[in-house]
Design an enzyme around this catalytic site. Sequence first.
Site, PDB file in Angstrom:
ATOM      1  N   LYS A 225      21.061  17.025  -3.678  1.00  0.00           N
ATOM      2  CA  LYS A 225      19.737  17.475  -4.128  1.00  0.00           C
ATOM      3  C   LYS A 225      18.664  16.961  -3.169  1.00  0.00           C
ATOM      4  O   LYS A 225      18.490  15.766  -2.996  1.00  0.00           O
ATOM      5  CB  LYS A 225      19.466  16.964  -5.541  1.00  0.00           C
ATOM      6  CG  LYS A 225      18.047  17.255  -6.055  1.00  0.00           C
ATOM      7  CD  LYS A 225      17.781  16.537  -7.373  1.00  0.00           C
ATOM      8  CE  LYS A 225      16.300  16.550  -7.728  1.00  0.00           C
ATOM      9  NZ  LYS A 225      16.007  15.756  -8.943  1.00  0.00           N
ATOM     10  N   ASP A 230       8.419  15.537  -5.866  1.00  0.00           N
ATOM     11  CA  ASP A 230       8.441  16.245  -7.144  1.00  0.00           C
ATOM     12  C   ASP A 230       7.190  15.904  -7.949  1.00  0.00           C
ATOM     13  O   ASP A 230       7.078  14.830  -8.525  1.00  0.00           O
ATOM     14  CB  ASP A 230       9.695  15.846  -7.937  1.00  0.00           C
ATOM     15  CG  ASP A 230       9.793  16.583  -9.278  1.00  0.00           C
ATOM     16  OD1 ASP A 230       9.094  17.605  -9.433  1.00  0.00           O
ATOM     17  OD2 ASP A 230      10.562  16.126 -10.133  1.00  0.00           O
ATOM     18  N   LYS A 237       4.028  15.708 -13.801  1.00  0.00           N
ATOM     19  CA  LYS A 237       4.351  14.331 -14.136  1.00  0.00           C
ATOM     20  C   LYS A 237       3.076  13.503 -14.284  1.00  0.00           C
ATOM     21  O   LYS A 237       2.024  13.853 -13.743  1.00  0.00           O
ATOM     22  CB  LYS A 237       5.203  13.705 -13.025  1.00  0.00           C
ATOM     23  CG  LYS A 237       6.615  14.237 -12.883  1.00  0.00           C
ATOM     24  CD  LYS A 237       7.323  13.519 -11.748  1.00  0.00           C
ATOM     25  CE  LYS A 237       8.748  14.041 -11.551  1.00  0.00           C
ATOM     26  NZ  LYS A 237       9.635  13.627 -12.643  1.00  0.00           N
ATOM     27  N   ASP A 248      13.167  11.564  -4.640  1.00  0.00           N
ATOM     28  CA  ASP A 248      13.893  12.607  -5.358  1.00  0.00           C
ATOM     29  C   ASP A 248      14.815  13.400  -4.447  1.00  0.00           C
ATOM     30  O   ASP A 248      15.517  14.289  -4.907  1.00  0.00           O
ATOM     31  CB  ASP A 248      12.916  13.539  -6.079  1.00  0.00           C
ATOM     32  CG  ASP A 248      13.500  14.109  -7.371  1.00  0.00           C
ATOM     33  OD1 ASP A 248      14.480  13.526  -7.870  1.00  0.00           O
ATOM     34  OD2 ASP A 248      12.990  15.121  -7.870  1.00  0.00           O
ATOM     35  N   ASP A 307       9.746  20.559 -14.542  1.00  0.00           N
ATOM     36  CA  ASP A 307      10.119  19.251 -14.025  1.00  0.00           C
ATOM     37  C   ASP A 307      11.632  19.034 -14.053  1.00  0.00           C
ATOM     38  O   ASP A 307      12.120  18.007 -13.604  1.00  0.00           O
ATOM     39  CB  ASP A 307       9.411  18.143 -14.814  1.00  0.00           C
ATOM     40  CG  ASP A 307       9.453  16.804 -14.117  1.00  0.00           C
ATOM     41  OD1 ASP A 307       9.674  16.796 -12.884  1.00  0.00           O
ATOM     42  OD2 ASP A 307       9.271  15.772 -14.782  1.00  0.00           O
ATOM     43  N   GLU A 309      13.705  20.647 -12.180  1.00  0.00           N
ATOM     44  CA  GLU A 309      13.885  21.560 -11.043  1.00  0.00           C
ATOM     45  C   GLU A 309      15.156  21.279 -10.256  1.00  0.00           C
ATOM     46  O   GLU A 309      15.688  22.175  -9.592  1.00  0.00           O
ATOM     47  CB  GLU A 309      12.675  21.484 -10.113  1.00  0.00           C
ATOM     48  CG  GLU A 309      12.670  20.349  -9.088  1.00  0.00           C
ATOM     49  CD  GLU A 309      12.668  18.959  -9.709  1.00  0.00           C
ATOM     50  OE1 GLU A 309      13.269  18.045  -9.115  1.00  0.00           O
ATOM     51  OE2 GLU A 309      12.073  18.775 -10.794  1.00  0.00           O
ATOM     52  N   ARG A 311      18.280  20.697 -11.095  1.00  0.00           N
ATOM     53  CA  ARG A 311      19.445  21.489 -11.493  1.00  0.00           C
ATOM     54  C   ARG A 311      19.271  22.960 -11.126  1.00  0.00           C
ATOM     55  O   ARG A 311      20.257  23.674 -10.914  1.00  0.00           O
ATOM     56  CB  ARG A 311      19.697  21.313 -12.992  1.00  0.00           C
ATOM     57  CG  ARG A 311      18.638  21.874 -13.906  1.00  0.00           C
ATOM     58  CD  ARG A 311      18.670  21.284 -15.305  1.00  0.00           C
ATOM     59  NE  ARG A 311      18.165  19.917 -15.321  1.00  0.00           N
ATOM     60  CZ  ARG A 311      18.080  19.171 -16.414  1.00  0.00           C
ATOM     61  NH1 ARG A 311      18.455  19.659 -17.591  1.00  0.00           N
ATOM     62  NH2 ARG A 311      17.618  17.936 -16.356  1.00  0.00           N
TER      63      ARG A 311
END
Length: 458
Positions: A225, A230, A237, A248, A307, A309, A311
């Site tokens: 990933k 993010d 967030k 991230d 949020d 995102e 997956r």
Amino acid sequence: MTVQLKTSAAAAIAITVVDRSSFKTLAATLPTPTRHWLAALGFVGAPDSFALVPGADGKLGQVFAGIGHVADPFALAALPQALPEGAYRLSDEGLALSAETAALSWELGAYQFDLYKPRRRAPAELILAPSADAQRGLAFATAMAATRDLVNTPAEHMGPEELAQAAQMIAKQHGAKFKQIVGDDLLKQNFPAIHAVGRASTRAPRLIELNWGKADAPLLAIVGKGVCFDTGGLDMKSADGMRQMKKDMGGAANALGLAALVMAFKLPVRLQVLIPAVENSIAGNAYRPGDVIKTRKGLHIEIGNTDAEGRVVLSDALAYASEGKPELIIDLATLTGAARVALGAQLPALFSKHFDSARDLVDLGLKLEDPLWHMPLWAPYKAGIESSIGDIVNTGRNALGGAINAALFLEYFVPENQDWLHIDLFAWNDVARPGRPVGGEAQTIRTLLAYLEQRFAG
């Protein structure tokens, strides 16, 4: 490198490695002045402790270093930035560390992210005799340091393009083929989910791909990933939640670290590395809660929360990896806060379709002190990610079982008979320990490499 491989280390200061038990035995054989000196310092061989012993000339003559056990990958990590600058060697007295452990632990102890803030001093050097074991330890340390550097680099200087450049450099070092699909070309080549998450950023989303190995070797796919920052998207967030979101892309960093080791040790596999690299940003064209996004596999994802995102971008990458019918897919991702709530920062969550593989990995992780912990792909929870207007939704009905829900979501994009490991990791040290400063971390890659060596190289 702070570990130097040389055939002679006569001028270097000796380090005698002990644990509590061996020190009691050794102390009785030491010269009386040395024994009294160590007693005055309170040195008893405790892990991560050391004592400087002067020579007859008043200069540093010897070092005693305490460890927990001889296989500890951080055995010497407390020393490089604490000992006076200079060259050291391991004494023949005391406990014998393998060259791999010595090289790895020393280099990890010397690690410091100094891209922006220069070191106050150079770390001490360790001289080891040249050997394959020492080279192996240095290879692990190099991959882990590079992984840490990628995670530690702020998003300003580690966006999707810069992550691709890092992957390209690793490919060049090991003779792998590199390619990437950028921006709207993702739509043309059927990666709509990656494009949807990354389209709002001024920095174009992309799918990074490395390929290495012989055509007739078993195919191993590693997916990481690569969300380089993010914001949470339109489901934004909080300030505290966004503070460390440069990390991230920790799954991608660890995927590249693992891939580098696979190539460095020339495992008999055909390696494919896939990194969906995006920045989850806020703009007028950002994807929205309630949107339904088509994926490469043809399944439609209802967006319950922007949020979640990671997956979403992994769905396209896993579907693509599965098309090659690899013998094994491994994905690494900083996927859920729920995994951290369940297991904390130091224990990545492992999901596997096969309990025997999971048990082997947990046992290996404990042995190598690079742990992960098995969690279930609990099929009844799939009801919680069903959508009334799409095939699945990217959030569960509530916060319960969040890491499991995310893993079950990813499972939709992996064929039923495909062997697959999903690792939900933190990629970060939240507390400093010897050899593990606060910041980016390589997690599970030593364990995974050992597992892959057992599986593919016997």
